[in-house]
Enzyme design. Sequence first.
Site, PDB file in Angstrom:
ATOM      1  N   ALA A  62       0.870  -1.187   0.000  1.00  8.79           N
ATOM      2  CA  ALA A  62       0.000   0.000   0.000  1.00  8.79           C
ATOM      3  C   ALA A  62       0.900   1.229   0.000  1.00  8.79           C
ATOM      4  CB  ALA A  62      -0.878  -0.010   1.250  1.00  8.79           C
ATOM      5  N   GLU A 124       3.988  -5.647   7.273  1.00  5.65           N
ATOM      6  CA  GLU A 124       3.163  -4.665   7.975  1.00  5.65           C
ATOM      7  C   GLU A 124       3.495  -4.564   9.469  1.00  5.65           C
ATOM      8  OE1 GLU A 124       2.217  -6.791   5.734  1.00  5.65           O
ATOM      9  OE2 GLU A 124       0.652  -5.981   4.443  1.00  5.65           O
TER      10      GLU A 124
END
Length: 693
Positions: A62, A124
Amino acid sequence: MQTVTLTRQGQVAIATLHNPPVNALSAALRADLLQALALALADSDVVALVIAAQGKAFIAGADISEFGKPPAPPILPDLLAAIENAAKPVVAAIQGVALGGGLEVALACHARVATPAAKLGLPEIKLGLIPGAGGTQRLPRLIGATKAFPMMLSGEPIAAQKALALGLADKLVESDAVGAAVALAQELAGKGAPSKTGERADKLTAGDREAFEALAKDALAKSGDMPNAMALIEAVRGAFTLAPAEAHANERALFVKLVADDRSKALRYAFFAEREAAKVPGLDESAKPRPIARAAVIGAGTMGGGIAMCFANAGIPVTLIETTQELVDKGLERVRGTYGFSVKRGSLSEAARDERMALITPHVGLDGAADADIVIEAAFEEMGVKQEIFGTLDKIAKPGAILASNTSYLDLAEIAAVTSRPADVLGLHFFSPANVMKLLEIVRPAGTAADVVATALWLGRKLGKVPVVVGNCFGFVGNRMLAQRTRAAERLLIAGALPHEVDAALTGFGFKMGPFAMSDLAGNDIGWRTRKSLGKTAAVADALCEAGRFGQKTGKGYYLYPEGARTGERDPEVEALIARISQEKGVTRRSFTADEIVARLMDPMVNEGARILEEGIAARPGDIDIVWLNGYNWPAWRGGPMHWADSVGLDVIARRLQAQAAESGDASLEPAPLLRRLAAEGRGFSSVKAAAA
Ligand code: T1G
């Protein structure tokens, strides 16, 4: 479509992503990929779709810079659902890193082809997050939770070969991932409706659940204090306990909560700050690094040996130089022993150890530096010693060789002045242990040439360090601020706090060790020697050293270390000494809360950071934070001293400093002009733009 090109090979459409530099999944890329999918599905001549990418990355994840802003549609989970629910097969052609959301795109596809250069991972956790677009569901369903959970907990990517072995990649091809993906897509097109990873359940067996729960329990024991570790466990557990739609919703809710968490914001801030630090405002863009084929290190002590290891670890031959055979042999033995620990731990093979040892050539005498492209002096921290070495090196080193000092606070201009080549001289300040600590302060006196700085930046990255260019002043950035914390810690002892209270306040803040335990570990005599050379005093610290209490190496310092213990015990003798000094100074001792201790230690550091910015010693506040995050074990999830100051509020810090200055009569505690101005304007350090060094 700006970021996706749609082409055809036979009956297979190919959506090629190009969103430089790393194909981060920006709003534009998500929208373009959704459009390309829709076009491919609507085209009756197209039987399947391949998702490919241009550049070094498949998809780096992302777009981290979008977090915290209102998510623009299509949000990633919706795009991935569209891919997974497509009536025609979608195959990922992975030629580079597929990280975070990038791997989640690949997981939503119906098959994955990778080349050997590909690396696949869900990092992440390192940003204080968890995968937020199906990663905690699709990865366990594809390879089992027992394999998926450790991958997400470590955040480390795996190589394509291992992905193939795990079933994460369906095919491994030497090159032309697109061609292989087209062939596989064509093949799948003839096999009816594509199988959806998100609906597979064959890997989620009772045994897999049991093994996962055991791993989760172990993980909680190790990092239970981090909210994302717990969230990751809850999300993965949902793959076993919830229906797919609910499990995805559960993951998303946990993810969105973490995005708003200050700890994740600090980690995301540091991600960009580290990359910004590599950009030196005002550095001549045309300056190219000089070739470094061979290095030399002067001094085979702890630092010199560690620096030599950095070069050997990076495959660069290095000559390790001392004044006597005995000293250089001792230094080499210390290096061999350090590698030996890694071999024993299994983190280094014997072959690799031998390879690295072979790259380190011991030598007696400075003439050993004659063929080096860079020489790093790591000798005794005394200006006279350094000037003598640099004066001699100047006659020995070849033209164009870079002469660097590892000094931790001395004036590089004064060192450069004894050479005929000041433009080739700078500081390369490594942090102990040099082969472990990431930070490299590149100290740039005014006369250093731009290509020498560019070479140092290149070398820093080559050695696997985090390089930060800093100005030439006493203590540069890190040690100059550390000196403020050390003075504040001494003040606290005299005002009424005890060593264990100060240390506990800092470990409670998130540091691994407090200042006094750290001083006992490093040796109290180091600071004592520095203070004496500068004509400075510190009543308690000096009294301990005068009593021979140098710390662990003498069995006692601020604490007692019975039978060579590594953890100190409170010592009534020390506490009586401190009380006596308070009395002699006419100070009425009082107790301090942990919060007060933290403020009294950190505020003067932040104030010094403001002065460092005003003087242009650091180009931007983020550089200061990167120094502290990588050189002094500042807790990663607090983002560094300047980021922390903004979270407290500069008006609060300015007021506290004014009160401390009034209470102590120490004018140096008055808020620096920059701090005072930002506080008055209601701004934070984050609003301070980079200034040319
Ligand atoms: N978002 C935005 N910018 C990024 C980016 C990212 N994910 N990754 C890199 N950049 C920028 C970086 O700031 C720099 O910019 C340039 O690209 C080159 O980066 C929903 C929530 C991919 C291994 O954590 O690990 O997906 O300075 O210098 O050394 O579940 O970048 O040039 O202006 O690092 O070759 C998860 C982060 C995100 C991967 C390349 N993904 N990136 O290394 O280049 S969260 C990550 C990296 C997520 C989903 C979740 C590395 C790299 P500039 P670089 P590099």
